[in-house]
Design an enzyme around this catalytic site. Structure first.
Site, PDB file in Angstrom:
ATOM      1  N   LYS A 173       8.884   8.926  -5.469  1.00 55.99           N
ATOM      2  CA  LYS A 173       8.719   9.253  -3.985  1.00 55.99           C
ATOM      3  C   LYS A 173      10.113   9.128  -3.471  1.00 55.99           C
ATOM      4  CE  LYS A 173       4.450   7.255  -2.794  1.00 55.99           C
ATOM      5  NZ  LYS A 173       3.715   6.355  -1.691  1.00 55.99           N
ATOM      6  N   HIS A 176       9.347   0.912  -6.525  1.00 61.87           N
ATOM      7  CA  HIS A 176       9.404   0.489  -4.755  1.00 61.87           C
ATOM      8  C   HIS A 176      10.725   0.704  -4.483  1.00 61.87           C
ATOM      9  CE1 HIS A 176       5.257  -1.774  -5.430  1.00 61.87           C
ATOM     10  NE2 HIS A 176       4.915  -0.502  -5.261  1.00 61.87           N
ATOM     11  N   ARG A 231       3.031   5.676 -10.986  1.00 66.58           N
ATOM     12  CA  ARG A 231       1.994   6.467  -9.892  1.00 66.58           C
ATOM     13  C   ARG A 231       1.204   7.430 -10.636  1.00 66.58           C
ATOM     14  NH1 ARG A 231       6.845   5.797  -7.209  1.00 66.58           N
ATOM     15  NH2 ARG A 231       6.951   4.426  -5.570  1.00 66.58           N
ATOM     16  N   ARG A 258      -2.182   0.334 -12.804  1.00 67.15           N
ATOM     17  CA  ARG A 258      -0.750   0.327 -12.288  1.00 67.15           C
ATOM     18  C   ARG A 258      -0.687  -1.188 -11.655  1.00 67.15           C
ATOM     19  NH1 ARG A 258       3.900   2.634  -9.826  1.00 67.15           N
ATOM     20  NH2 ARG A 258       4.282   2.057  -7.714  1.00 67.15           N
ATOM     21  N   TYR A 274       2.434  -8.906  -5.084  1.00 61.31           N
ATOM     22  CA  TYR A 274       2.259  -9.563  -6.406  1.00 61.31           C
ATOM     23  C   TYR A 274       2.629 -11.174  -6.408  1.00 61.31           C
ATOM     24  CZ  TYR A 274       1.434  -4.818  -7.972  1.00 61.31           C
ATOM     25  OH  TYR A 274       0.889  -3.658  -8.017  1.00 61.31           O
ATOM     26  N   HIS A 291      -4.906   3.380 -10.089  1.00 61.06           N
ATOM     27  CA  HIS A 291      -4.151   2.618  -9.239  1.00 61.06           C
ATOM     28  C   HIS A 291      -4.339   1.027  -9.790  1.00 61.06           C
ATOM     29  CE1 HIS A 291      -1.108   2.077  -5.960  1.00 61.06           C
ATOM     30  NE2 HIS A 291      -2.018   1.322  -5.699  1.00 61.06           N
TER      31      HIS A 291
END
Length: 313
Positions: free
Chosen positions: A190, A283, A166, A260, A292, A257
């Site tokens: 995160k 994730h 990120r 990424r 994806y 982004h």
């Protein structure tokens, strides 16, 4: 926590918003950027209620539906309006659960319809061109300052495409990351989740070249004159668009982004497992990575076309 989210110049949040943000930080591990986004969304919602003359404790289903309609009249994309409504829903659920409100008015409110949007992706050739342009600039600049900036951009691009970090994780890398002897980086992402991301030889070489110009006293790999002390996401995105233009790409197609997304899509195109890509991207849920699956669909079609015995001719 709430004061940090609000920032030095902004007024403090309402007690209800402050309590909600503190819960998100303490119980769900929300980071500073997430908390700031929630704060903006809730400030917008409370500002709407104030304009409509509706006290928070009197907000009902009709109020929320009117808020969604107001978002649409302001021209927000369906995805942005849905995200904002999701934030408001969580806020009202929290108020009800914690006894701040006698009911949750968000239960019966549906969000705006939104289609399944696919991420913008650059081709492998386009990423190669972007990297080649950045490397050429780093080799051509003889003045110290432009040369340092060019080497920094090479380092940023090589790292981003090699790891899929990120942008907030990338610009906040510590100086020690550039000096590692390992072939991977240890990333805390995160929600405090930790993961390892492998490094390519090109990204390691780019870090070594860039690190030579980083002051030894700096705790950051990409120091800058900013409130955080490191390069901001906005500054990186701006400089990246200049490289994109030099590489013959439309600047609006290129962002951190997007790179990424390119990292993930190109891995899948070349046979990587979706679960591995999920882990590399950080994730928490495989459903996030499933944007994806269009790449997998194309790969499966190609496999059938190339390998099925009845597909000859």
């Amino acid at each position: 926590m709430s004061a940090a989210v609000a920032g030095g110049a902004a007024p403090p949040p309402s007690p209800e918003v402050a309590a909600y943000l503190d819960m998100l930080a303490a119980e769900r591990g929300a980071g500073a950027n997430t908390l700031a986004a929630y704060r903006r969304d809730l400030d917008d919602y409370l500002a709407y209620l104030k304009r409509a003359g509706i006290p928070l404790e009197e907000a009902d289903t009709h109020s929320l539906r009117a808020f969604v309609a107001d978002l649409e009249t302001r021209g927000l994309m369906a995805s942005s309006a849905a995200r904002r409504l999701s934030c408001v829903r969580g806020f009202h659920k929290f108020l009800y659960a914690e006894g701040y409100a006698e009911a949750d008015p968000s239960v019966a409110v549906s969000g705006p319809r939104r289609g399944r949007t696919l991420p913008k992706v650059l081709s492998i050739a386009e990423v190669d061109g972007l990297l080649a342009t950045a490397h050429a600039a780093a080799s051509a600049d003889e003045q110290p300052s432009p040369a340092r900036r060019a080497r920094r951009m090479v380092c940023l691009l090589e790292l981003l495409y090699a790891t899929g970090l990120r942008v907030s994780e990338l610009v906040a890398l510590p100086r020690t990351a550039g000096a590692t002897r390992e072939r991977y980086l240890f990333i805390k992402g995160k929600g405090g989740r930790e993961r390892l991301v492998p490094l390519t030889e090109a990204s390691r070489a780019a870090m070594t070249a860039h690190l030579a110009a980083v002051p030894e006293e700096s705790p950051w790999l990409f120091p800058a004159d900013s409130d955080s002390g490191h390069l901001t996401r906005q500054a990186f995105a701006r400089d990246l668009k200049a490289v994109a233009l030099a590489a013959g790409l439309r600047p609006d197609r290129v962002s951190p982004h997007v790179l990424r997304h390119a990292f993930a899509s190109h891995l899948l195109q070349n046979g990587a497992d979706l679960r591995i890509v999920q882990e590399l991207l950080g994730h928490a849920d495989i459903s996030t990575t499933q944007i994806y699956t269009h790449v997998l669909d194309e790969r499966l079609k190609a496999m059938v076309r190339d390998l099925h015995p009845l597909m000859d001719g």
